[in-house]
Design a protein around this motif. Structure first.
Motif, PDB file in Angstrom:
ATOM      1  N   ALA A  69      -0.357   2.339  -6.113  1.00 21.54           N
ATOM      2  CA  ALA A  69      -1.045   3.209  -7.068  1.00 21.54           C
ATOM      3  C   ALA A  69      -0.893   2.649  -8.477  1.00 21.54           C
ATOM      4  N   GLY A  70      -1.703   3.160  -9.396  1.00 21.73           N
ATOM      5  CA  GLY A  70      -1.545   2.881 -10.810  1.00 21.73           C
ATOM      6  C   GLY A  70      -1.647   1.419 -11.205  1.00 21.73           C
ATOM      7  N   ILE A  71      -0.799   1.020 -12.130  1.00 24.36           N
ATOM      8  CA  ILE A  71      -0.811  -0.336 -12.660  1.00 24.36           C
ATOM      9  C   ILE A  71      -0.526  -1.360 -11.564  1.00 24.36           C
ATOM     10  N   GLY A  72       0.434  -1.064 -10.692  1.00 27.41           N
ATOM     11  CA  GLY A  72       0.766  -1.998  -9.619  1.00 27.41           C
ATOM     12  C   GLY A  72      -0.411  -2.276  -8.711  1.00 27.41           C
ATOM     13  N   ARG A  73      -1.139  -1.231  -8.382  1.00 24.46           N
ATOM     14  CA  ARG A  73      -2.311  -1.413  -7.524  1.00 24.46           C
ATOM     15  C   ARG A  73      -3.370  -2.258  -8.214  1.00 24.46           C
ATOM     16  N   GLN A  74      -3.582  -2.039  -9.504  1.00 26.99           N
ATOM     17  CA  GLN A  74      -4.583  -2.819 -10.226  1.00 26.99           C
ATOM     18  C   GLN A  74      -4.178  -4.287 -10.323  1.00 26.99           C
ATOM     19  N   ILE A  75      -2.903  -4.547 -10.559  1.00 26.39           N
ATOM     20  CA  ILE A  75      -2.430  -5.931 -10.576  1.00 26.39           C
ATOM     21  C   ILE A  75      -2.697  -6.582  -9.229  1.00 26.39           C
ATOM     22  N   LEU A  76      -2.364  -5.879  -8.172  1.00 29.99           N
ATOM     23  CA  LEU A  76      -2.555  -6.395  -6.815  1.00 29.99           C
ATOM     24  C   LEU A  76      -4.026  -6.717  -6.551  1.00 29.99           C
ATOM     25  N   GLN A  77      -4.913  -5.794  -6.907  1.00 34.32           N
ATOM     26  CA  GLN A  77      -6.344  -5.997  -6.683  1.00 34.32           C
ATOM     27  C   GLN A  77      -6.871  -7.168  -7.506  1.00 34.32           C
ATOM     28  N   THR A  78      -6.341  -7.331  -8.719  1.00 38.90           N
ATOM     29  CA  THR A  78      -6.774  -8.434  -9.575  1.00 38.90           C
ATOM     30  C   THR A  78      -6.347  -9.780  -8.999  1.00 38.90           C
ATOM     31  N   LEU A  79      -5.130  -9.849  -8.490  1.00 39.98           N
ATOM     32  CA  LEU A  79      -4.662 -11.086  -7.857  1.00 39.98           C
ATOM     33  C   LEU A  79      -5.468 -11.390  -6.592  1.00 39.98           C
ATOM     34  N   ALA A  80      -5.745 -10.347  -5.817  1.00 40.89           N
ATOM     35  CA  ALA A  80      -6.515 -10.529  -4.576  1.00 40.89           C
ATOM     36  C   ALA A  80      -7.933 -11.003  -4.874  1.00 40.89           C
ATOM     37  N   ALA A  81      -8.526 -10.485  -5.943  1.00 40.76           N
ATOM     38  CA  ALA A  81      -9.888 -10.881  -6.310  1.00 40.76           C
ATOM     39  C   ALA A  81      -9.972 -12.347  -6.707  1.00 40.76           C
ATOM     40  N   SER A  82      -8.824 -12.924  -7.080  1.00 45.02           N
ATOM     41  CA  SER A  82      -8.786 -14.349  -7.430  1.00 45.02           C
ATOM     42  C   SER A  82      -8.331 -15.214  -6.261  1.00 45.02           C
ATOM     43  N   GLY A  83      -8.221 -14.598  -5.077  1.00 44.23           N
ATOM     44  CA  GLY A  83      -7.965 -15.384  -3.867  1.00 44.23           C
ATOM     45  C   GLY A  83      -6.576 -15.291  -3.285  1.00 44.23           C
ATOM     46  N   ALA A  84      -5.642 -14.617  -3.955  1.00 41.37           N
ATOM     47  CA  ALA A  84      -4.278 -14.527  -3.422  1.00 41.37           C
ATOM     48  C   ALA A  84      -4.225 -13.627  -2.199  1.00 41.37           C
ATOM     49  N   LYS A  85      -3.345 -13.975  -1.289  1.00 41.35           N
ATOM     50  CA  LYS A  85      -3.025 -13.098  -0.158  1.00 41.35           C
ATOM     51  C   LYS A  85      -1.942 -12.151  -0.633  1.00 41.35           C
ATOM     52  N   VAL A  86      -2.213 -10.847  -0.584  1.00 38.51           N
ATOM     53  CA  VAL A  86      -1.336  -9.909  -1.277  1.00 38.51           C
ATOM     54  C   VAL A  86      -0.589  -8.969  -0.327  1.00 38.51           C
ATOM     55  N   ALA A  87       0.674  -8.727  -0.675  1.00 37.75           N
ATOM     56  CA  ALA A  87       1.531  -7.796   0.052  1.00 37.75           C
ATOM     57  C   ALA A  87       1.629  -6.500  -0.739  1.00 37.75           C
ATOM     58  N   VAL A  88       1.151  -5.416  -0.135  1.00 42.63           N
ATOM     59  CA  VAL A  88       1.224  -4.097  -0.759  1.00 42.63           C
ATOM     60  C   VAL A  88       2.569  -3.477  -0.400  1.00 42.63           C
ATOM     61  N   ASN A  89       3.393  -3.248  -1.392  1.00 39.26           N
ATOM     62  CA  ASN A  89       4.682  -2.597  -1.158  1.00 39.26           C
ATOM     63  C   ASN A  89       4.597  -1.126  -1.530  1.00 39.26           C
ATOM     64  N   TYR A  90       5.083  -0.274  -0.633  1.00 40.04           N
ATOM     65  CA  TYR A  90       5.093   1.165  -0.898  1.00 40.04           C
ATOM     66  C   TYR A  90       6.308   1.772  -0.229  1.00 40.04           C
ATOM     67  N   LEU A  91       6.654   2.989  -0.656  1.00 40.59           N
ATOM     68  CA  LEU A  91       7.803   3.675  -0.078  1.00 40.59           C
ATOM     69  C   LEU A  91       7.385   4.915   0.691  1.00 40.59           C
ATOM     70  N   LEU A  92       6.567   5.766   0.076  1.00 42.49           N
ATOM     71  CA  LEU A  92       6.171   7.030   0.688  1.00 42.49           C
ATOM     72  C   LEU A  92       4.689   7.046   1.023  1.00 42.49           C
ATOM     73  N   GLY A  93       4.319   7.883   1.976  1.00 42.60           N
ATOM     74  CA  GLY A  93       2.914   8.040   2.319  1.00 42.60           C
ATOM     75  C   GLY A  93       2.359   6.861   3.092  1.00 42.60           C
ATOM     76  N   SER A  94       1.133   6.500   2.777  1.00 42.27           N
ATOM     77  CA  SER A  94       0.453   5.410   3.463  1.00 42.27           C
ATOM     78  C   SER A  94      -0.226   4.507   2.452  1.00 42.27           C
ATOM     79  N   ALA A  95      -0.319   3.230   2.785  1.00 39.89           N
ATOM     80  CA  ALA A  95      -0.988   2.265   1.904  1.00 39.89           C
ATOM     81  C   ALA A  95      -2.338   1.835   2.463  1.00 39.89           C
ATOM     82  N   GLU A  96      -2.837   2.558   3.459  1.00 39.90           N
ATOM     83  CA  GLU A  96      -4.083   2.161   4.113  1.00 39.90           C
ATOM     84  C   GLU A  96      -5.256   2.101   3.145  1.00 39.90           C
ATOM     85  N   GLU A  97      -5.339   3.072   2.230  1.00 45.08           N
ATOM     86  CA  GLU A  97      -6.459   3.099   1.289  1.00 45.08           C
ATOM     87  C   GLU A  97      -6.456   1.867   0.393  1.00 45.08           C
ATOM     88  N   THR A  98      -5.288   1.486  -0.088  1.00 49.79           N
ATOM     89  CA  THR A  98      -5.171   0.305  -0.952  1.00 49.79           C
ATOM     90  C   THR A  98      -5.538  -0.956  -0.188  1.00 49.79           C
TER      91      THR A  98
END
Length: 253
Positions: free
Chosen positions: A17-46
């Motif tokens: 969520a938030g800033i972390g999610r945007q950083i992740l999406q920005t890196l992914a848009a430039s071709g990086a393979k990204v690991a979504v780290n989360y603690l609670l809930g689900s990360a499926e949407e991200t």
């Protein structure tokens, strides 16, 4: 100039969520393979959002304040993507609550310091060996404008934790630079469109802060994502031990 991170493996802690999610999406848009780290809930949407945009993402659940869980997560990421982590963004953090020092207890102190500083230290430790082995890597730590000014009411421990990230960034940069690893930090100011200010900042205080910003607006998560992308790329190869302010001129060093 298009930044190309194709083939790079990136981990952003607290990135559901938030800033972390945007950083992740920005890196992914430039071709990086990204690991979504989360603690609670689900990360499926991200994960789904990144995949639908043509990126490669996978979710890894772990408590960023636990060294053992961080170590296990890094191993899982390396096994899943078939290589060691190239880019680490230590985004996990939070204020928890606004607590005056006169009401401070050890539990609150530990929670705030653990999520903002301990998580950073041990995530760096978890990826360092892999980066050292291949003589390259980018580590980006997330601090805050609060590290300068102590933050708002009841935020002194949060501010202290973010200030610790600054000193640690400089020390780690010296330690890892002989191995071809760049260690820098970003220091966001008033960034809107996140749960942080929706939770901790009253609208009147928000408007008063925006009125002081020379560029005339609050920041957006993408503003932070853009700087993180620069630090993750070869464009920052001669930059280490630095803290980059992202605050629209609200604080100038």
């Amino acid at each position: 100039m298009k930044i190309d991170l194709t083939g790079k493996i990136a981990l952003v802690t607290g990135s559901n969520a938030g800033i972390g999610r945007q950083i992740l999406q920005t890196l992914a848009a430039s071709g990086a393979k990204v690991a979504v780290n989360y603690l609670l809930g689900s990360a499926e949407e991200t994960v789904d959002a990144i995949r639908q945009a043509g990126g490669e993402a996978y979710a890894f659940q772990a408590d960023a304040t636990s060294p053992a869980e961080l170590d296990n997560m890094v191993k899982e990421i390396e096994e899943h993507f078939g290589g060691t982590i190239d880019i680490l963004v230590n985004n996990a953090g939070g204020m928890i609550n606004r607590v005056p020092n006169t009401e401070m207890n050890e539990e609150h102190y530990s929670k705030v310091m653990d999520v903002n500083f301990k998580s950073c230290v041990f995530a760096c430790k978890a990826v360092a060996a892999g980066m050292i082995a291949k003589k390259s890597g980018k580590i980006i730590n997330v601090s805050s404008l609060a590290a300068h000014d102590g933050g708002g009411p009841g935020a002194s421990i949060y501010a202290a934790g973010k200030a610790a990230v600054w000193s640690y960034t400089k020390g780690l940069a010296k330690e890892l630079s002989p191995h071809g690893i760049n260690v820098n930090a970003i220091s966001p100011g008033f960034i809107g469109q996140t749960a942080f200010h929706a939770t901790f900042t009253a609208d009147a205080a928000r408007q008063a802060t925006i009125a002081k910003i020379p560029l005339g607006r609050e920041g957006a998560p993408q503003d932070v994502g853009n700087v993180a992308l620069f630090l993750a790329s070869e464009l920052s190869d001669y930059l280490t031990g630095e803290i980059i302010e992202i605050n629209g001129g609200l604080f100038m060093r």
